[in-house]
Motif scaffolding. Structure first.
Motif, PDB file in Angstrom:
ATOM      1  N   LYS A  12     -12.466  47.960   3.948  1.00 46.38           N
ATOM      2  CA  LYS A  12     -13.502  46.924   3.991  1.00 46.38           C
ATOM      3  C   LYS A  12     -14.111  46.915   5.385  1.00 46.38           C
ATOM      4  N   ILE A  13     -15.447  46.813   5.446  1.00 45.27           N
ATOM      5  CA  ILE A  13     -16.147  46.770   6.722  1.00 45.27           C
ATOM      6  C   ILE A  13     -17.064  45.553   6.728  1.00 45.27           C
ATOM      7  N   ASP A  14     -16.838  44.651   7.682  1.00 46.52           N
ATOM      8  CA  ASP A  14     -17.622  43.425   7.822  1.00 46.52           C
ATOM      9  C   ASP A  14     -18.968  43.776   8.463  1.00 46.52           C
ATOM     10  N   VAL A  15     -20.063  43.526   7.749  1.00 42.70           N
ATOM     11  CA  VAL A  15     -21.389  43.877   8.265  1.00 42.70           C
ATOM     12  C   VAL A  15     -21.745  43.072   9.509  1.00 42.70           C
ATOM     13  N   ASP A  16     -21.227  41.856   9.617  1.00 41.49           N
ATOM     14  CA  ASP A  16     -21.526  41.017  10.771  1.00 41.49           C
ATOM     15  C   ASP A  16     -20.883  41.538  12.049  1.00 41.49           C
ATOM     16  N   LYS A  17     -19.807  42.274  11.930  1.00 44.83           N
ATOM     17  CA  LYS A  17     -19.102  42.817  13.093  1.00 44.83           C
ATOM     18  C   LYS A  17     -19.486  44.262  13.399  1.00 44.83           C
ATOM     19  N   ASN A  18     -20.305  44.869  12.538  1.00 39.70           N
ATOM     20  CA  ASN A  18     -20.670  46.280  12.692  1.00 39.70           C
ATOM     21  C   ASN A  18     -22.168  46.498  12.490  1.00 39.70           C
ATOM     22  N   PRO A  19     -23.018  45.795  13.242  1.00 39.62           N
ATOM     23  CA  PRO A  19     -24.467  45.879  13.012  1.00 39.62           C
ATOM     24  C   PRO A  19     -25.065  47.269  13.234  1.00 39.62           C
ATOM     25  N   GLU A  20     -24.538  48.022  14.192  1.00 43.59           N
ATOM     26  CA  GLU A  20     -25.076  49.368  14.431  1.00 43.59           C
ATOM     27  C   GLU A  20     -24.815  50.287  13.252  1.00 43.59           C
ATOM     28  N   LEU A  21     -23.619  50.205  12.692  1.00 48.84           N
ATOM     29  CA  LEU A  21     -23.273  51.017  11.528  1.00 48.84           C
ATOM     30  C   LEU A  21     -24.118  50.614  10.323  1.00 48.84           C
ATOM     31  N   VAL A  22     -24.292  49.320  10.133  1.00 50.13           N
ATOM     32  CA  VAL A  22     -25.109  48.810   9.028  1.00 50.13           C
ATOM     33  C   VAL A  22     -26.537  49.333   9.141  1.00 50.13           C
ATOM     34  N   LYS A  23     -27.075  49.311  10.338  1.00 50.37           N
ATOM     35  CA  LYS A  23     -28.432  49.817  10.552  1.00 50.37           C
ATOM     36  C   LYS A  23     -28.502  51.322  10.288  1.00 50.37           C
ATOM     37  N   ALA A  24     -27.525  52.051  10.806  1.00 48.85           N
ATOM     38  CA  ALA A  24     -27.513  53.507  10.641  1.00 48.85           C
ATOM     39  C   ALA A  24     -27.418  53.913   9.169  1.00 48.85           C
TER      40      ALA A  24
ATOM     41  N   PHE B 222     -18.788  47.368   2.213  1.00 50.60           N
ATOM     42  CA  PHE B 222     -19.494  46.652   3.262  1.00 50.60           C
ATOM     43  C   PHE B 222     -19.757  45.245   2.754  1.00 50.60           C
ATOM     44  N   TYR B 223     -19.223  44.251   3.455  1.00 52.27           N
ATOM     45  CA  TYR B 223     -19.238  42.873   2.973  1.00 52.27           C
ATOM     46  C   TYR B 223     -19.552  41.903   4.105  1.00 52.27           C
ATOM     47  N   THR B 224     -19.757  40.651   3.742  1.00 53.48           N
ATOM     48  CA  THR B 224     -19.847  39.562   4.695  1.00 53.48           C
ATOM     49  C   THR B 224     -19.170  38.341   4.091  1.00 53.48           C
ATOM     50  N   ASP B 225     -18.535  37.561   4.936  1.00 52.38           N
ATOM     51  CA  ASP B 225     -17.907  36.335   4.446  1.00 52.38           C
ATOM     52  C   ASP B 225     -18.936  35.291   4.056  1.00 52.38           C
ATOM     53  N   ARG B 226     -20.195  35.510   4.429  1.00 47.71           N
ATOM     54  CA  ARG B 226     -21.261  34.588   4.038  1.00 47.71           C
ATOM     55  C   ARG B 226     -21.618  34.710   2.550  1.00 47.71           C
ATOM     56  N   ASP B 227     -21.215  35.804   1.931  1.00 48.92           N
ATOM     57  CA  ASP B 227     -21.480  36.017   0.505  1.00 48.92           C
ATOM     58  C   ASP B 227     -20.449  35.255  -0.314  1.00 48.92           C
ATOM     59  N   GLN B 228     -20.914  34.373  -1.173  1.00 49.18           N
ATOM     60  CA  GLN B 228     -20.009  33.539  -1.960  1.00 49.18           C
ATOM     61  C   GLN B 228     -19.174  34.347  -2.957  1.00 49.18           C
ATOM     62  N   GLN B 229     -19.595  35.542  -3.273  1.00 52.33           N
ATOM     63  CA  GLN B 229     -18.863  36.369  -4.230  1.00 52.33           C
ATOM     64  C   GLN B 229     -17.798  37.243  -3.563  1.00 52.33           C
ATOM     65  N   THR B 230     -17.690  37.180  -2.240  1.00 49.22           N
ATOM     66  CA  THR B 230     -16.718  38.016  -1.533  1.00 49.22           C
ATOM     67  C   THR B 230     -15.297  37.839  -2.051  1.00 49.22           C
ATOM     68  N   PRO B 231     -14.813  36.611  -2.279  1.00 47.00           N
ATOM     69  CA  PRO B 231     -13.442  36.488  -2.795  1.00 47.00           C
ATOM     70  C   PRO B 231     -13.240  37.199  -4.135  1.00 47.00           C
ATOM     71  N   LYS B 232     -14.233  37.140  -4.999  1.00 48.13           N
ATOM     72  CA  LYS B 232     -14.141  37.826  -6.297  1.00 48.13           C
ATOM     73  C   LYS B 232     -14.088  39.347  -6.093  1.00 48.13           C
ATOM     74  N   MET B 233     -14.938  39.849  -5.203  1.00 51.48           N
ATOM     75  CA  MET B 233     -14.960  41.288  -4.937  1.00 51.48           C
ATOM     76  C   MET B 233     -13.674  41.725  -4.255  1.00 51.48           C
TER      77      MET B 233
END
Length: 99
Positions: free
Chosen positions: A48-60, A18-29
């Motif tokens: 890979k699952i983008d947290v910004d595109k899957n808010p319901e799953l992130v909450k669950a 679970f990632y976001t492109d807003r995280d500066q370490q994403t390219p390293k991960m």
């Protein structure tokens, strides 16, 4: 959410990032996950699952930190870790449990 159920109910373990492109370490991960995926082909599925595109799953799943890595086996979560891991540490976890 039913699609998520299908994703985690594979015959082989599924590693979720679970990632976001807003995280500066994403390219390293991304590099870590790409290398790990190459080492576990046919043994563990890596997604890979983008947290910004899957808010319901992130909450669950109560994801508060990215990246959050989870491993599901036959629909059950068997491992979860938040924060950046090295390729070596992630491979140790996968080998210990699944590979």
């Amino acid at each position: 959410m039913s699609k998520f159920g299908e994703l985690i109910s594979q015959n082989i373990p599924v590693l979720l990032d679970f990632y976001t492109d807003r995280d500066q370490q994403t390219p390293k991960m991304n590099t870590v996950l790409r290398n790990v995926a190459a080492n576990v082909i046919g043994k563990v599925k890596v997604l890979k699952i983008d947290v910004d595109k899957n808010p319901e799953l992130v909450k669950a799943l109560r994801i508060k930190v990215v990246p959050t890595l989870m491993v599901y086996k036959e629909g059950d979560m068997v491992w979860r870790e938040s924060g950046h891991l090295t390729e070596e540490n992630l491979m140790i976890v996968l080998k210990k449990h699944f590979v």
